[in-house]
Design a protein around this motif. Structure first.
Motif, short mmCIF file in Angstrom:
data_model
loop_
_atom_site.label_atom_id
_atom_site.label_comp_id
_atom_site.label_asym_id
_atom_site.label_seq_id
_atom_site.Cartn_x
_atom_site.Cartn_y
_atom_site.Cartn_z
N GLU A 221 76.89 -46.83 -5.83
CA GLU A 221 76.49 -46.20 -4.59
C GLU A 221 74.93 -46.04 -4.42
OE1 GLU A 221 78.90 -42.94 -2.11
OE2 GLU A 221 80.38 -43.77 -3.46
N ARG A 222 74.60 -45.09 -5.56
CA ARG A 222 73.14 -44.96 -5.54
C ARG A 222 72.40 -46.25 -5.77
NH1 ARG A 222 70.18 -41.25 -7.64
NH2 ARG A 222 68.52 -42.43 -7.17
N PHE A 223 72.72 -47.29 -6.39
CA PHE A 223 72.15 -48.61 -6.69
C PHE A 223 72.25 -49.35 -5.39
CE2 PHE A 223 72.31 -53.08 -8.64
CZ PHE A 223 70.87 -53.05 -8.85
N ILE A 224 73.05 -49.39 -4.61
CA ILE A 224 72.91 -49.99 -3.27
C ILE A 224 72.11 -49.26 -2.23
CG2 ILE A 224 74.52 -50.29 -1.30
CD1 ILE A 224 76.61 -51.33 -3.20
N GLU A 225 72.21 -47.89 -2.24
CA GLU A 225 71.00 -47.05 -1.46
C GLU A 225 69.58 -47.75 -1.57
OE1 GLU A 225 71.41 -45.27 1.23
OE2 GLU A 225 73.34 -46.03 0.79
N GLU A 226 69.54 -47.78 -3.16
CA GLU A 226 68.05 -48.27 -3.64
C GLU A 226 67.90 -49.39 -2.99
OE1 GLU A 226 65.81 -46.42 -4.48
OE2 GLU A 226 67.07 -44.64 -5.20
N ILE A 227 68.73 -50.47 -2.96
CA ILE A 227 68.64 -51.97 -2.85
C ILE A 227 68.10 -51.84 -1.26
CG2 ILE A 227 69.94 -54.07 -2.23
CD1 ILE A 227 71.26 -53.70 -4.91
N LYS A 228 69.22 -51.08 -0.43
CA LYS A 228 68.85 -51.04 1.16
C LYS A 228 67.18 -50.56 1.42
CE LYS A 228 73.68 -50.54 2.45
NZ LYS A 228 74.63 -49.67 2.88
N ASN A 229 66.81 -49.64 0.63
CA ASN A 229 65.33 -49.08 0.80
C ASN A 229 64.54 -50.42 0.63
OD1 ASN A 229 66.37 -46.61 1.40
ND2 ASN A 229 65.82 -45.90 -0.59
N ILE A 230 64.68 -51.08 -0.51
CA ILE A 230 63.71 -52.25 -0.85
C ILE A 230 64.02 -53.26 0.54
CG2 ILE A 230 63.73 -54.20 -2.12
CD1 ILE A 230 64.46 -52.29 -4.55
N LEU A 231 65.14 -53.56 0.83
CA LEU A 231 65.06 -54.40 2.10
C LEU A 231 64.43 -54.05 3.21
CD1 LEU A 231 69.17 -55.04 2.11
CD2 LEU A 231 67.48 -56.55 1.17
N HIS A 232 64.38 -52.94 3.60
CA HIS A 232 63.52 -52.21 4.78
C HIS A 232 62.25 -52.64 4.43
CE1 HIS A 232 67.35 -49.85 5.79
NE2 HIS A 232 67.40 -51.15 6.39
N LYS A 233 61.60 -52.07 3.31
CA LYS A 233 60.44 -52.49 2.86
C LYS A 233 60.00 -53.79 3.18
CE LYS A 233 58.59 -52.62 -1.09
NZ LYS A 233 58.48 -52.36 -2.86
N TYR A 234 60.69 -54.53 2.47
CA TYR A 234 60.05 -56.04 2.73
C TYR A 234 60.42 -56.60 4.19
CZ TYR A 234 59.22 -56.31 -2.05
OH TYR A 234 58.88 -56.12 -3.50
N HIS A 235 61.36 -56.05 4.80
CA HIS A 235 61.62 -56.50 6.25
C HIS A 235 60.41 -56.21 7.12
CE1 HIS A 235 63.35 -55.93 10.32
NE2 HIS A 235 63.43 -57.34 10.28
N ALA A 236 59.87 -55.13 6.64
CA ALA A 236 58.59 -54.58 7.60
C ALA A 236 57.31 -55.39 7.13
CB ALA A 236 58.13 -53.19 7.08
N ASP A 237 57.35 -55.92 6.03
CA ASP A 237 56.35 -56.76 5.66
C ASP A 237 56.37 -57.91 6.19
OD1 ASP A 237 55.06 -54.92 3.63
OD2 ASP A 237 56.09 -56.07 1.84
N TRP A 238 57.56 -58.66 6.32
CA TRP A 238 57.57 -59.81 6.81
C TRP A 238 57.38 -59.84 8.46
CZ3 TRP A 238 59.00 -64.91 5.26
CH2 TRP A 238 59.15 -65.13 4.09
N ARG A 239 57.97 -58.92 9.10
CA ARG A 239 57.49 -58.83 10.50
C ARG A 239 56.11 -58.72 10.64
NH1 ARG A 239 61.56 -57.13 14.11
NH2 ARG A 239 59.59 -57.23 15.54
#
Ligand code: ZN
Ligand code: ZN
Length: 649
Positions: free
Chosen positions: A126-144
């Motif tokens: 569960e925690r691992f997946i939370e961390e993965i989602k944080n990483i997705l948001h970070k890179y999504h912002a970079d791409w946008r």
């Protein structure tokens, strides 16, 4: 106001004072202030000469955009503007690839873990997946941010993310369609396996990184019941642990060669070269005969003491550790004698399947030997190479041991050497639909012949696609198995799962991921309890499902096949392939989900080297834009070469 400023800027420009960044910011300000992309979409929706479909090849949110990505994005955006100006309405939505190995590995790295086992032990799923989602948001912002600076006109309001429940549930529909057509099933087969990522990989993934590596190369001899020896060559000594047969070519000529007091058997046409290589100057060819005469001869398995289980195999099946004949034996390399380790080679495996000889596959999930491998228990497969060499030497069976450099497939994510292992996985039986796939692919416009040929010849291989992965962050494979009767069932929608569930610990709106999916128990018709299989889907299945999963039913009918896609040349084995396969499965017809596919070359560094993180020569797009401006970067990418060539950037 904007017009006046623009007029001003153009006057400066004609006087030789081009200020690209200033100009770009002005234009972006105007577009955003007046909502131009939205207005264009509206205008063309109401007033068009036709509608065109498009599905974004979703960039993976595991890093920042580099110049290779930007080449493709530049062409996409240009195509969109061109078609819109012609008067077409174009569905042009952004999309993001969010699951699978690349994202999990990035998360492990950012969190300071060296592999999956460690990450899960320390954090839990569960925690691992939370961390993965944080990483997705970070890179999504970079791409946008970079897309915005580039002035991309994609529709971000309706962007899709491949990890969202809505998307996943529609992706499951592909499984259901495959199942209905008998194209999805469980199989025990040899698959490529990455010991570092601890998962199997598909054939498409295997082709993505071949590199020159150093491997042992050994010549060893095995004693036949006649007292002669047979000479064998291998570059993977650990596979002698799982050796079950020797194969010779039935039609080739073999020779019995006198070397000292011994007689060695090898293929006739290589005798001189081999003797030279093995530093044997005093030898005599006593006799030659066709390979077929060796058939059925028994040889002494060299590691019987260390791997007593091999004795049991011999007792189980009298054909184990005998010579067989096989047409695939290449008599131009090695010794013309191939040792067969069914657990570790595709052809080897197919051969024993055909002969119905049991497969000996003593490996665990980390590619370490299990109990059955006796002396080798707990040793990682490739670490056993040297141990086997030493043992052969001790037993007087090693003839020569050296190192060679050869091309060998590496894991496309972790760069570790792949090994082949027999495992139980789930497959799409593409061998059953090769003709349909080829027909679908041949109707597509590719603009250039080389990528077309590359694509068609990969499809022609028609190998089953291993779609299951032993990872955490992916679309769960919704197959449930009964612990009592062993029955398997595919439940490919939330509704079906909810209806059949014995208990729903997280309610009806559970997230469609591990670990939530795995807490659900299903009732079997026999009264037993069913649990989900441990697998997630190949991430290439996830993105290949985009046409149906990112659109509504109505949109899918209206816009697929889409008009035009553009991706880099390596996607012939990647997204272009999975899109094609999945659409043929979805429709049941020989129909690609695209009418035209432009493959573009690679962006290399200025000296023509491949860009890679390890070489440190990757160019971040944002750095280029900041230094030179988006328009210059765009112009350079479009002007420098035609799309099929590589660019030295
Ligand atoms: Zn790997
Ligand atoms: Zn049952």
């Amino acid at each position: 106001m904007f017009e006046v400023m623009l007029q001003d800027e153009f006057e400066r420009l004609f006087e030789g004072d081009y200020r690209p960044q200033h100009l770009e910011n002005m234009v972006i300000g105007f577009w955003e202030g007046s909502n131009i992309p939205e207005k264009l979409r509206k205008l063309r929706l109401e007033n068009n000469i036709g509608k065109l479909g498009y599905v974004e090849g979703p960039p993976t949110l595991n890093g920042r955009p580099h110049i290779g990505h930007t080449w493709g994005r530049t062409i996409k955006d240009l195509w969109y503007r061109w078609r819109s100006m012609q008067g077409y309405y174009v569905l042009f939505r952004a999309g993001w690839d969010c699951q699978g190995l690349p994202v999990e590995i990035e998360a492990e790295k950012e969190l300071g873990f060296s592999n999956k086992k460690e990450a899960l032990a320390k954090l839990g799923e569960e925690r691992f997946i939370e961390e993965i989602k944080n990483i997705l948001h970070k890179y999504h912002a970079d791409w946008r941010r970079v897309d915005r600076r580039f002035g991309m006109f994609m529709d971000y309001e309706k962007e899709y993310f491949t990890y969202r429940d809505k998307y996943i549930e529609r992706e499951w529909k592909y499984l259901k369609r495959a199942y209905e057509q008998g194209l999805l099933g469980k199989g025990y087969r040899v698959v490529a396996y990455c010991p570092s990522c601890q998962t199997s990989l598909s054939n498409a993934e295997v082709g993505q990184d071949y590199s020159v590596v150093e491997d042992p190369s050994i010549y060893f001899k095995l004693r036949l019941e006649t007292g002669d020896y047979i000479l064998v060559w291998t570059t993977m000594p650990f596979t002698i642990v799982t050796d079950e047969l020797l194969a010779v070519n039935p039609d080739a000529e073999y020779a019995r060669v006198k070397v000292g007091n011994e007689k060695w058997i090898m293929v006739r046409n290589l005798v001189e070269a081999l003797m030279n290589k093995l530093n044997v100057s005093d030898y005599d060819i006593e006799e030659t005969f066709p390979g077929i005469e060796l058939e059925g001869r028994k040889y002494e398995y060299p590691l019987m003491e260390e791997v007593p289980y091999q004795k049991r195999l011999e007792e189980q099946d009298g054909r184990v550790h005998r010579i067989v004949t096989a047409g695939f034996v290449d008599v131009t390399t090695g010794t013309g004698v191939v040792h067969i380790a069914p657990a570790n080679g595709e052809e080897d495996f197919e051969l024993v399947q055909m002969l119905k000889i049991p497969v000996f596959s003593p490996f665990d999930d980390e590619a370490k030997f299990t109990e059955e491998a006796g002396f080798f228990k707990g040793v990682f497969a490739r670490d056993a190479d040297q141990i086997v060499i030493d043992l052969l030497e001790k037993k007087g069976l090693l003839v020569k041991s050296e190192k060679i450099f050869h091309e060998y497939p590496l894991c496309w994510r972790s760069k570790h050497r792949l090994i082949w292992m027999a495992r139980t996985e789930y497959f799409y039986w593409l061998d059953k639909i090769v003709d349909k796939l080829l027909e679908a692919a041949s109707k597509v416009e590719y603009f250039y012949n080389p990528p077309k040929n590359r694509f068609l010849s990969f499809i022609k291989e028609g190998k089953p696609w291993c779609i299951s992965r032993e990872r955490v962050w992916g679309t769960p494979l919704p197959i449930f198995v009964c612990e009592k009767c062993g029955r398997e069932e595919l439940l490919a929608s939330r509704k079906e799962i909810v209806e059949r569930a014995l208990s729903l610990p997280d309610g009806e709106n559970f997230e469609l991921h591990k670990p939530w999916m795995d807490k659900i128990k299903i009732k079997c018709s026999c009264g037993g309890i069913m649990h989900r299989v441990p697998f997630v889907l190949d991430t290439w299945h996830n993105s290949g499902a985009a046409p149906y999963s990112s659109l509504t039913d109505e949109e899918y009918r209206e816009f697929v096949p889409v008009d035009f896609l553009v991706e880099s040349i390596d996607q012939t084995r990647g997204w272009a392939f999975t899109l094609l396969v999945e659409n043929v499965i979805m429709t049941g017809r020989p129909e690609a989900p695209y009418r035209a596919f432009l493959f573009y070359g690679q962006v290399l560094d200025e000296k023509g080297n491949k860009m890679s993180k390890s070489l440190g020569n990757v160019i971040n797009t944002e750095d280029v834009i900041t230094k030179y401006s988006a328009d210059l970067c765009r112009f350079y990418l479009l002007w420098k070469t035609n799309p099929i060539e590589n660019i030295n950037f």
